[in-house]
Design an enzyme around this catalytic site. Structure first.
Site, PDB file in Angstrom:
ATOM      1  N   ASP A  24     -11.293   7.818   6.408  1.00 50.54           N
ATOM      2  CA  ASP A  24     -11.971   8.033   5.131  1.00 50.54           C
ATOM      3  C   ASP A  24     -12.971   6.918   4.831  1.00 50.54           C
ATOM      4  O   ASP A  24     -13.479   6.830   3.716  1.00 50.54           O
ATOM      5  CB  ASP A  24     -10.940   8.098   3.997  1.00 50.54           C
ATOM      6  CG  ASP A  24     -10.095   6.830   3.911  1.00 50.54           C
ATOM      7  OD1 ASP A  24      -9.647   6.342   4.965  1.00 50.54           O
ATOM      8  OD2 ASP A  24      -9.878   6.324   2.792  1.00 50.54           O
ATOM      9  N   TYR A 143      -1.034  -1.361  -1.913  1.00 52.90           N
ATOM     10  CA  TYR A 143      -1.392  -2.692  -1.441  1.00 52.90           C
ATOM     11  C   TYR A 143      -1.170  -3.735  -2.527  1.00 52.90           C
ATOM     12  O   TYR A 143      -1.242  -3.419  -3.722  1.00 52.90           O
ATOM     13  CB  TYR A 143      -2.860  -2.737  -1.027  1.00 52.90           C
ATOM     14  CG  TYR A 143      -3.191  -1.939   0.211  1.00 52.90           C
ATOM     15  CD1 TYR A 143      -3.291  -2.569   1.443  1.00 52.90           C
ATOM     16  CD2 TYR A 143      -3.420  -0.570   0.148  1.00 52.90           C
ATOM     17  CE1 TYR A 143      -3.613  -1.858   2.584  1.00 52.90           C
ATOM     18  CE2 TYR A 143      -3.731   0.155   1.287  1.00 52.90           C
ATOM     19  CZ  TYR A 143      -3.836  -0.495   2.504  1.00 52.90           C
ATOM     20  OH  TYR A 143      -4.145   0.218   3.629  1.00 52.90           O
ATOM     21  N   LYS A 173       2.328   3.372   2.599  1.00 53.00           N
ATOM     22  CA  LYS A 173       1.546   2.530   3.504  1.00 53.00           C
ATOM     23  C   LYS A 173       1.260   1.206   2.817  1.00 53.00           C
ATOM     24  O   LYS A 173       0.930   1.169   1.619  1.00 53.00           O
ATOM     25  CB  LYS A 173       0.227   3.229   3.846  1.00 53.00           C
ATOM     26  CG  LYS A 173      -0.788   2.356   4.581  1.00 53.00           C
ATOM     27  CD  LYS A 173      -2.082   3.121   4.798  1.00 53.00           C
ATOM     28  CE  LYS A 173      -3.142   2.264   5.477  1.00 53.00           C
ATOM     29  NZ  LYS A 173      -4.384   3.031   5.738  1.00 53.00           N
TER      30      LYS A 173
END
Length: 264
Positions: A24, A143, A173
């Site tokens: 992406d 994150y 993730k």
């Protein structure tokens, strides 16, 4: 877990292990190496053993004919490297639009510790609610990023992955902390499958060692972009990573079997 969600999770994994290649980056970085001829890259990495590829919805027609019956994930937010703040990820699609594009799952990025965290948490929660109502799995890209935040600190990463579970994501993730001993704490923070980001491209040995270390710490795979799609031989590096994730191969064996040099 409903039958549709379970079936779609199987389409983006193998035996509960994940080798996802996010592509992406065209929004973030523009038409960089590996993304100009998207079809050839998707064909190479799926032949090499990727379980799924991930893009924005607009390039879906270019993905489907090249993905060799592997899974497809549509990403639902983004930002650019030339904008005022790349941590400010804005909505780029909906779960319904992803399904129309042929997605098996959706993904959404949050930066825990950034100025945009409150809004991103709310939006991720909304995405999960909608997706689960429709039987669609959600990969949360969670994150630790923001002023004064160490993006590789294990405690911060543990907090980030736990947030994804608390909000109801299906897979999470995050960044790799740098070694198995500290990343073990990250994996222990959640019952979700944990996959690591690849970050900027390193050598073949560095890539393989990072994947091996994460798996040894209890990770369930990778969601690795530039290290794979910008490689001179995307199929070969995918085979090496796949061997570690799916066959529990050692670093030297995985790299050698893929026809790469361990010193590369």
């Amino acid at each position: 877990m409903n039958a549709g969600l379970a079936a779609r999770l199987e389409r983006i994994s193998t035996g509960g292990r994940y080798l996802v290649v996010p592509m992406d980056h065209g929004i973030t970085l523009g038409p960089v190496k590996g993304l100009v001829d998207l079809e050839s890259t998707v064909d190479a990495i799926t032949r090499g053993g990727a379980d799924a590829v991930l893009t924005q919805k607009g390039v879906a027609p270019r993905v489907h004919g090249a993905k060799n019956d592997k899974g497809f994930i549509v990403h639902l937010n983004g930002s650019t490297s030339i904008g005022p703040d790349s941590n400010d990820k804005r909505k780029t699609g909906s779960v319904e639009a992803a399904l129309r594009a042929g997605a098996d799952a959706v993904s959404f990025h949050i930066n825990v510790g950034s100025d945009y965290e409150p809004d991103q948490l709310t939006r991720l929660s909304d995405v999960i609610e909608t997706a689960h109502r429709l039987g669609v799995p959600v990969l949360a890209m969670s994150y630790a990023r923001g002023p004064g935040v160490d993006e590789h600190d294990a405690d911060s990463l543990a907090h980030a992955v736990r947030i994804a579970e608390e909000l109801g994501a299906d897979v999470v993730k995050t960044a790799y902390s740098g070694d198995p001993d500290t990343f073990d704490r990250v994996c222990e923070a959640t019952r979700l499958p944990v996959v690591i980001a690849g970050g900027s491209r390193g050598t073949d040995r560095e890539t393989a060692e990072m994947v091996r270390g994460a798996m040894d710490a209890g990770a369930d795979g990778v969601s690795m972009g530039r290290s794979i799609f910008q490689h001179d031989n995307p199929e070969a590096i995918t085979r090496a990573v796949s061997a570690i994730i799916h066959d529990d191969a050692a670093v030297a064996d995985a790299v050698d079997a893929a026809g790469l040099s361990v010193e590369a």
